[in-house]
Design a protein around this motif. Structure first.
Motif, mmCIF file in Angstrom:
data_model
loop_
_atom_site.group_PDB
_atom_site.id
_atom_site.type_symbol
_atom_site.label_atom_id
_atom_site.label_comp_id
_atom_site.label_asym_id
_atom_site.label_seq_id
_atom_site.Cartn_x
_atom_site.Cartn_y
_atom_site.Cartn_z
ATOM 1 N N GLY A 1 38.572 54.353 -7.878
ATOM 2 C CA GLY A 1 39.045 55.730 -8.386
ATOM 3 C C GLY A 1 40.343 56.176 -7.613
ATOM 4 N N ASP A 2 40.821 57.535 -8.011
ATOM 5 C CA ASP A 2 42.108 58.131 -7.556
ATOM 6 C C ASP A 2 43.242 57.091 -7.951
ATOM 7 N N ILE A 3 43.204 56.939 -9.262
ATOM 8 C CA ILE A 3 44.422 56.055 -9.921
ATOM 9 C C ILE A 3 45.504 56.942 -10.184
ATOM 10 N N THR A 4 45.369 58.221 -10.293
ATOM 11 C CA THR A 4 46.337 59.331 -10.331
ATOM 12 C C THR A 4 46.281 60.192 -9.024
ATOM 13 N N ASP A 5 47.193 61.251 -9.243
ATOM 14 C CA ASP A 5 47.177 62.400 -8.333
ATOM 15 C C ASP A 5 46.472 63.570 -8.765
ATOM 16 N N ARG B 1 35.845 57.218 -11.908
ATOM 17 C CA ARG B 1 36.833 58.211 -11.846
ATOM 18 C C ARG B 1 36.505 58.806 -10.352
ATOM 19 N N GLY B 2 37.655 59.038 -9.645
ATOM 20 C CA GLY B 2 37.885 59.654 -8.389
ATOM 21 C C GLY B 2 38.044 61.254 -8.521
ATOM 22 N N ASN B 3 37.755 61.888 -7.250
ATOM 23 C CA ASN B 3 38.086 63.469 -7.441
ATOM 24 C C ASN B 3 39.500 63.939 -7.874
ATOM 25 N N HIS B 4 40.493 62.877 -7.978
ATOM 26 C CA HIS B 4 41.915 63.182 -8.496
ATOM 27 C C HIS B 4 41.861 62.631 -10.019
ATOM 28 N N ASP B 5 40.970 62.230 -10.302
ATOM 29 C CA ASP B 5 41.084 61.622 -11.705
ATOM 30 C C ASP B 5 40.625 62.659 -12.880
ATOM 31 N N SER B 6 41.323 62.828 -13.843
ATOM 32 C CA SER B 6 40.751 63.938 -15.149
ATOM 33 C C SER B 6 39.981 63.162 -15.986
ATOM 34 N N ALA B 7 39.194 63.634 -16.897
ATOM 35 C CA ALA B 7 38.528 63.227 -18.144
ATOM 36 C C ALA B 7 39.478 62.261 -19.057
ATOM 37 N N THR B 8 40.757 62.924 -19.082
ATOM 38 C CA THR B 8 41.675 62.313 -19.839
ATOM 39 C C THR B 8 42.337 61.006 -19.286
ATOM 40 N N THR B 9 42.286 60.901 -17.872
ATOM 41 C CA THR B 9 42.811 59.693 -17.361
ATOM 42 C C THR B 9 41.847 58.625 -17.543
ATOM 43 N N ALA B 10 40.350 58.963 -17.422
ATOM 44 C CA ALA B 10 39.603 57.973 -17.506
ATOM 45 C C ALA B 10 39.453 57.486 -18.832
ATOM 46 N N ALA B 11 39.654 58.383 -19.994
ATOM 47 C CA ALA B 11 39.534 57.967 -21.146
ATOM 48 C C ALA B 11 40.734 57.070 -21.682
ATOM 49 N N LEU B 12 41.959 57.284 -20.993
ATOM 50 C CA LEU B 12 42.970 56.292 -21.129
ATOM 51 C C LEU B 12 42.908 54.967 -20.581
ATOM 52 N N HIS C 1 33.179 56.485 -5.257
ATOM 53 C CA HIS C 1 34.239 56.948 -4.974
ATOM 54 C C HIS C 1 34.414 57.246 -3.652
ATOM 55 N N ASP C 2 33.404 58.574 -3.150
ATOM 56 C CA ASP C 2 33.480 58.816 -1.941
ATOM 57 C C ASP C 2 32.053 57.971 -1.193
ATOM 58 N N PRO C 3 32.110 57.422 -0.018
ATOM 59 C CA PRO C 3 31.158 56.815 0.732
ATOM 60 C C PRO C 3 29.903 57.575 0.691
ATOM 61 N N LYS C 4 30.098 58.984 0.802
ATOM 62 C CA LYS C 4 28.902 59.695 1.087
ATOM 63 C C LYS C 4 27.815 59.443 -0.256
ATOM 64 N N GLN C 5 28.309 59.268 -1.473
ATOM 65 C CA GLN C 5 27.551 58.905 -2.486
ATOM 66 C C GLN C 5 26.966 57.734 -2.566
ATOM 67 N N GLY C 6 27.083 56.880 -1.496
ATOM 68 C CA GLY C 6 26.387 55.632 -1.311
ATOM 69 C C GLY C 6 25.191 55.687 -0.366
ATOM 70 N N ARG C 7 24.807 56.877 0.275
ATOM 71 C CA ARG C 7 23.755 57.043 0.953
ATOM 72 C C ARG C 7 22.371 56.882 0.439
ATOM 73 N N PRO C 8 22.265 57.577 -0.795
ATOM 74 C CA PRO C 8 20.746 57.534 -1.467
ATOM 75 C C PRO C 8 20.514 56.162 -1.881
ATOM 76 N N LEU C 9 21.648 55.263 -2.053
ATOM 77 C CA LEU C 9 21.408 53.965 -2.470
ATOM 78 C C LEU C 9 21.018 52.913 -1.462
ATOM 79 N N ASP C 10 21.182 53.187 -0.160
ATOM 80 C CA ASP C 10 20.840 52.517 0.814
ATOM 81 C C ASP C 10 19.441 51.774 0.999
ATOM 82 N N GLY C 11 19.443 50.212 0.930
ATOM 83 C CA GLY C 11 18.266 49.662 0.877
ATOM 84 C C GLY C 11 18.118 49.147 -0.407
ATOM 85 N N ASP C 12 18.447 49.845 -1.430
ATOM 86 C CA ASP C 12 18.305 49.457 -3.063
ATOM 87 C C ASP C 12 19.314 48.556 -3.606
#
Length: 472
Positions: free
Chosen positions: A254-258, A282-293, A363-374
């Motif tokens: 993610g964050d391919i754009t600004d 998609r990162g927090n700097h990527d729009s839905a338009t960016t993801a579609a492209l 994208h953000d490491p904090k998103q990975g915490r619930p997946l720990d061990g799985d």
């Protein structure tokens, strides 16, 4: 009569060109490097390919043929002798020049012989007449002499001080100065050339000396990039590493754009030119338009709480739930609960799979915490700081730095932020991570490139590794 001679010229030139394209390539030592040289149809000049850094072009002559020089690998013996002998190092530019001159002379004779032989053989096969091969050979010889004459008449040695750069070498002019400065400061220019030769030689030597990542077993090679932030040099780095390391796929966290805006999205089309699968979240700097492209590019997949298989490796991913450039959404103030909820949604997807995916992307490491061990491996970005650690339950977290040197914001700090990416080697049967290469390229105005291979021991556990931060 005129038609007959036109046919003869066509047959001769076609045979000559085919022979040169198929066989007109030689290998030769150039300084510490093993290189290949060839003439190719073009409008003259010379191109030196220096993977994975890019290429250097010099419009030194005109004509129908361009000289292509490709540096393939470094000879460890010659490189070590060069590094250990200050006298040899000081004369490396002279040595490279002499080796290149000798190789070009040999290439000229080789190309001429192949062209004449190809023209004669083609004429014999098509016409079945004894005289025609001699005529074809004579025609080709005349054309070769004419080509050489054009090159000699348009020879421009001053063009050597005005090269053009592509790939990661685009900043070379800022390193060694303009053409006028080079003329005035030849010693500094010469020293810069020695540095470039030495640095590339060290890089190639390191590549040659790296241990095999997976022993005798087959490996799938994936490239992890993140936070390109629309830096053209970052896209060049991705392209060069894909080619040099024979990557099976690219994983972009993610964050391919600004800002995710329409003008920014124009550079994203280069994703479709890589020729390998490109998996994006998609990162927090990527729009839905960016993801579609990105999704519209050849071989590209955008994961949104979904999975995809690349070279037999199953990959799951979820986007960053925020879009921080849009201040109306309030995403800048979103707490960790939003990120954890995103990870929990991906966990539901993972739990419905027959077996855990080999790679999980957030994208953000904090998103990975619930997946720990799985899941065994989580790739992330966002922080612009490369880090490898284990969560409490044993899941390996690999946070990428900024493959784009954080984009334009890289100019704001006192020191340029480096460009980073990581090559992952996974077992083709089990999907287990075997080893990884950490690649770091100095930021704007720097030429240092480092590659460090790290093996992942099969018995490695969370107890023996650096724990992940409890805030992630």
């Amino acid at each position: 009569m005129g038609g007959r001679w036109a046919l003869r010229v066509l047959i001769a030139l076609t045979g000559a060109l085919v022979a040169v394209l198929l066989f007109g390539r030689i290998s030769a030592p150039i300084g510490p490097f093993d290189a290949t040289l060839a003439f190719r149809p073009d409008d003259g000049g010379a191109t030196i390919a220096v993977p994975p850094l890019g290429s250097i072009g010099v419009e030194v002559y005109n004509g129908p043929l361009r000289l292509d020089v490709g540096l393939q690998r470094v000879d460890q013996g010659r490189a070590q002798a060069l590094a250990s002998d200050p006298v040899r190092l000081a004369g490396v530019v002279d040595q490279v020049t002499a080796d290149l001159r000798s190789a070009v002379v040999r290439l000229v004779w080789t190309t001429a012989g192949l062209a004449i032989a190809g023209a004669a053989l083609t004429s014999l096969v098509i016409t079945r007449r004894r005289r025609e091969p001699l005529i074809a050979a004579a025609i080709t010889a005349v054309v070769l002499v004419g080509t050489g004459g054009v090159g000699a008449a348009t020879w421009r040695p001053e063009a050597l001080s005005q090269p053009t750069y592509s790939g990661l070498l685009v900043n070379a002019t800022s390193l060694i100065g303009s053409a006028e400065d080079i003329v005035a400061r030849f010693d500094a220019y010469r020293a810069s050339l020695e540095d470039i030769v030495g640095n590339v030689g060290t890089l190639y030597s390191a590549l040659s000396a790296l241990p095999a990542p997976g022993g005798d077993g087959a490996s799938v090679v994936l490239l992890h990039v993140s936070d390109l932030h629309l830096n053209p040099s970052g896209f060049d780095l991705v392209e060069q590493v894909v080619e040099q390391f024979r990557v099976d796929g690219v994983l972009d966290t993610g964050d391919i754009t600004d800002w995710g805006s329409e003008p920014e999205n124009r550079l994203i089309t280069s994703v479709g030119d890589l020729g390998v699968p490109y998996v994006f979240i998609r990162g927090n700097h990527d729009s839905a338009t960016t993801a579609a492209l990105v999704a519209a590019q050849p071989n590209a997949t955008v994961l949104d709480d979904s999975t995809v298989t690349v070279a037999g490796i199953e990959i799951a991913g979820t986007p960053d739930p925020r879009f921080t450039p849009d201040k109306d959404t309030g995403d800048d103030d979103a707490g960790d609960d939003v990120l954890h909820a995103s990870g929990e949604r991906l966990l539901e997807v993972v739990e419905d799979l027959p077996s855990p995916p080999a790679v999980t992307m957030v994208h953000d490491p904090k998103q990975g915490r619930p997946l720990d061990g799985d899941v065994p491996l989580i790739l992330a970005g966002h922080t612009h700081e490369r880090r490898v650690a284990f969560f409490d339950e044993g899941t390996l977290l690999m946070v990428q730095g900024s493959t784009g040197g954080a984009g334009l914001r890289g100019l704001q700090g006192e020191y340029p932020e480096p460009l980073t990416c990581t090559v992952l080697y996974l077992d083709a049967e089990t999907g287990r991570l075997q080893a990884y290469d950490e690649i770091t390229l100095g930021g704007l105005g720097e030429t240092e490139v480092t590659i460090q291979r790290r093996a992942v021991a099969q018995e490695e556990t969370a107890e023996g590794a650096t724990p992940a931060s409890p805030t992630e």
